[in-house]
Design a protein around this motif. Sequence first.
Motif, PDB file in Angstrom:
ATOM      1  N   GLY A  83       8.842   6.333  62.515  1.00 45.29           N
ATOM      2  CA  GLY A  83       8.353   6.788  63.811  1.00 45.29           C
ATOM      3  C   GLY A  83       6.846   6.798  63.944  1.00 45.29           C
ATOM      4  N   ARG A  84       6.077   6.269  62.980  1.00 47.44           N
ATOM      5  CA  ARG A  84       4.621   6.340  63.053  1.00 47.44           C
ATOM      6  C   ARG A  84       4.085   5.523  64.223  1.00 47.44           C
ATOM      7  N   GLY A  85       4.516   4.265  64.361  1.00 45.15           N
ATOM      8  CA  GLY A  85       4.062   3.433  65.473  1.00 45.15           C
ATOM      9  C   GLY A  85       4.489   3.996  66.816  1.00 45.15           C
ATOM     10  N   ARG A  86       5.702   4.502  66.870  1.00 43.86           N
ATOM     11  CA  ARG A  86       6.172   5.075  68.120  1.00 43.86           C
ATOM     12  C   ARG A  86       5.376   6.335  68.479  1.00 43.86           C
ATOM     13  N   THR A  87       5.003   7.115  67.470  1.00 43.86           N
ATOM     14  CA  THR A  87       4.221   8.318  67.731  1.00 43.86           C
ATOM     15  C   THR A  87       2.861   7.976  68.326  1.00 43.86           C
ATOM     16  N   TRP A  88       2.204   6.956  67.744  1.00 45.96           N
ATOM     17  CA  TRP A  88       0.908   6.540  68.298  1.00 45.96           C
ATOM     18  C   TRP A  88       1.056   6.036  69.723  1.00 45.96           C
ATOM     19  N   ALA A  89       2.112   5.301  69.991  1.00 49.73           N
ATOM     20  CA  ALA A  89       2.331   4.804  71.352  1.00 49.73           C
ATOM     21  C   ALA A  89       2.516   5.958  72.330  1.00 49.73           C
ATOM     22  N   VAL A  90       3.265   6.968  71.911  1.00 42.61           N
ATOM     23  CA  VAL A  90       3.480   8.124  72.773  1.00 42.61           C
ATOM     24  C   VAL A  90       2.161   8.856  73.030  1.00 42.61           C
ATOM     25  N   VAL A  91       1.337   8.989  71.974  1.00 43.19           N
ATOM     26  CA  VAL A  91       0.049   9.673  72.123  1.00 43.19           C
ATOM     27  C   VAL A  91      -0.855   8.922  73.093  1.00 43.19           C
ATOM     28  N   VAL A  92      -0.922   7.576  72.943  1.00 40.76           N
ATOM     29  CA  VAL A  92      -1.772   6.770  73.818  1.00 40.76           C
ATOM     30  C   VAL A  92      -1.293   6.849  75.261  1.00 40.76           C
ATOM     31  N   LEU A  93       0.010   6.734  75.446  1.00 41.59           N
ATOM     32  CA  LEU A  93       0.554   6.828  76.804  1.00 41.59           C
ATOM     33  C   LEU A  93       0.305   8.204  77.419  1.00 41.59           C
ATOM     34  N   SER A  94       0.406   9.240  76.599  1.00 44.46           N
ATOM     35  CA  SER A  94       0.139  10.586  77.106  1.00 44.46           C
ATOM     36  C   SER A  94      -1.316  10.729  77.552  1.00 44.46           C
ATOM     37  N   LEU A  95      -2.242  10.191  76.729  1.00 46.57           N
ATOM     38  CA  LEU A  95      -3.652  10.256  77.110  1.00 46.57           C
ATOM     39  C   LEU A  95      -3.921   9.473  78.392  1.00 46.57           C
ATOM     40  N   LEU A  96      -3.304   8.288  78.502  1.00 44.64           N
ATOM     41  CA  LEU A  96      -3.476   7.506  79.722  1.00 44.64           C
ATOM     42  C   LEU A  96      -2.920   8.240  80.929  1.00 44.64           C
ATOM     43  N   LEU A  97      -1.788   8.898  80.745  1.00 48.60           N
ATOM     44  CA  LEU A  97      -1.195   9.652  81.846  1.00 48.60           C
ATOM     45  C   LEU A  97      -2.102  10.801  82.272  1.00 48.60           C
ATOM     46  N   VAL A  98      -2.694  11.486  81.293  1.00 49.64           N
ATOM     47  CA  VAL A  98      -3.605  12.592  81.611  1.00 49.64           C
ATOM     48  C   VAL A  98      -4.822  12.072  82.363  1.00 49.64           C
ATOM     49  N   LEU A  99      -5.371  10.930  81.911  1.00 49.20           N
ATOM     50  CA  LEU A  99      -6.532  10.359  82.586  1.00 49.20           C
ATOM     51  C   LEU A  99      -6.204   9.939  84.009  1.00 49.20           C
ATOM     52  N   VAL A 100      -5.043   9.324  84.184  1.00 53.01           N
ATOM     53  CA  VAL A 100      -4.642   8.897  85.529  1.00 53.01           C
ATOM     54  C   VAL A 100      -4.469  10.111  86.446  1.00 53.01           C
ATOM     55  N   MET A 101      -3.846  11.160  85.926  1.00 51.23           N
ATOM     56  CA  MET A 101      -3.655  12.368  86.732  1.00 51.23           C
ATOM     57  C   MET A 101      -4.998  13.013  87.069  1.00 51.23           C
ATOM     58  N   ALA A 102      -5.918  13.034  86.094  1.00 48.58           N
ATOM     59  CA  ALA A 102      -7.243  13.610  86.366  1.00 48.58           C
ATOM     60  C   ALA A 102      -7.990  12.795  87.420  1.00 48.58           C
ATOM     61  N   LEU A 103      -7.910  11.461  87.311  1.00 50.12           N
ATOM     62  CA  LEU A 103      -8.563  10.606  88.298  1.00 50.12           C
ATOM     63  C   LEU A 103      -7.953  10.806  89.677  1.00 50.12           C
ATOM     64  N   ALA A 104      -6.629  10.901  89.726  1.00 50.32           N
ATOM     65  CA  ALA A 104      -5.960  11.120  91.014  1.00 50.32           C
ATOM     66  C   ALA A 104      -6.381  12.464  91.626  1.00 50.32           C
ATOM     67  N   ALA A 105      -6.468  13.500  90.786  1.00 51.90           N
ATOM     68  CA  ALA A 105      -6.894  14.813  91.292  1.00 51.90           C
ATOM     69  C   ALA A 105      -8.329  14.761  91.801  1.00 51.90           C
ATOM     70  N   TYR A 106      -9.212  14.056  91.063  1.00 51.82           N
ATOM     71  CA  TYR A 106     -10.611  13.939  91.489  1.00 51.82           C
ATOM     72  C   TYR A 106     -10.721  13.215  92.825  1.00 51.82           C
ATOM     73  N   LEU A 107      -9.970  12.098  92.959  1.00 48.27           N
ATOM     74  CA  LEU A 107     -10.009  11.348  94.209  1.00 48.27           C
ATOM     75  C   LEU A 107      -9.436  12.174  95.357  1.00 48.27           C
ATOM     76  N   TRP A 108      -8.413  12.964  95.057  1.00 48.76           N
ATOM     77  CA  TRP A 108      -7.825  13.790  96.110  1.00 48.76           C
ATOM     78  C   TRP A 108      -8.820  14.850  96.584  1.00 48.76           C
ATOM     79  N   VAL A 109      -9.508  15.472  95.639  1.00 51.81           N
ATOM     80  CA  VAL A 109     -10.505  16.485  96.008  1.00 51.81           C
ATOM     81  C   VAL A 109     -11.639  15.855  96.817  1.00 51.81           C
ATOM     82  N   ARG A 110     -12.104  14.673  96.358  1.00 47.12           N
ATOM     83  CA  ARG A 110     -13.163  13.996  97.098  1.00 47.12           C
ATOM     84  C   ARG A 110     -12.713  13.629  98.504  1.00 47.12           C
ATOM     85  N   THR A 111     -11.463  13.197  98.631  1.00 46.61           N
ATOM     86  CA  THR A 111     -10.938  12.835  99.946  1.00 46.61           C
ATOM     87  C   THR A 111     -10.877  14.056 100.859  1.00 46.61           C
TER      88      THR A 111
END
Length: 254
Positions: A83-111
């Motif tokens: 599960g080592r490779g799968r764990t890294w993939a999950v971590v990377v996807l989680s970070l990307l999801l957090v970044l996307v959500m943060a960007l969406a929240a920032y754009l929403w506030v700016r809007t």
Amino acid sequence: MTSATGPHDPIGPPRSAGPSAWPDAGATGTGGPSVAHPATHPDERPAGERLHPDDRPDERTARSERLEHSHLAPPPGPARRPGRGRTWAVVVLSLLLVLVMALAAYLWVRTVRYQEYADALEAQGRSVGGELASLRVQHDGTLTELAAVNEQLATAQTRITQLADEKAQVGDDREVQRQLVDYQERISQAAANVASALSTCIDAQNQLITYLEDAASYDPADLARFKTDVQGVCKAATDANAELQRQLAAGATG
């Protein structure tokens, strides 16, 4: 021939199973009798190497071969973490999801903030537009008022001159003549005050109209303060005109 060891024993007692004096044929390659290794009893084998009597012949044969050659198999390597490779993939996807959500929240506030700013500008524009329209109406009224004052002053002076001539023709005393002169002076001074105040009011209104037409370029506080000043100047002109009208209504004897 009967052996000393007993009947029907032509060879004698079995030879000791110790180490053979003959060299190993497989090692020297010169041949020679091979040493027979004693077979291990099935019950003396480890539990994992015992043959099961319920196995089929082919299964028993394959099992026996696996058991005989098991010592030749290489030792198993370290177990790999599946599960080592799968764990890294999950971590990377989680970070990307957090970044996307943060960007969406920032754009929403700016809007939302931009919409609020646009609404505020629109409301301010409507307010300034209303003030500008009202000020233009007041400005037109002030111009009309100034023209009316000038006309009233001219009419009053003409009437005073006529009264003076009439009084002189009928031989009225000098007191009446003095009253007419005083009335003329009072009317002229009041009219001059009104004219000056109205002119100042008109100039201030013109300047305020220019400012309001480009209100975004000026500080709202400065505009509000200047508007208050203009209102004060125009009120003074209105008060002066009211005094003029009172003087005109009172006549020479007022």
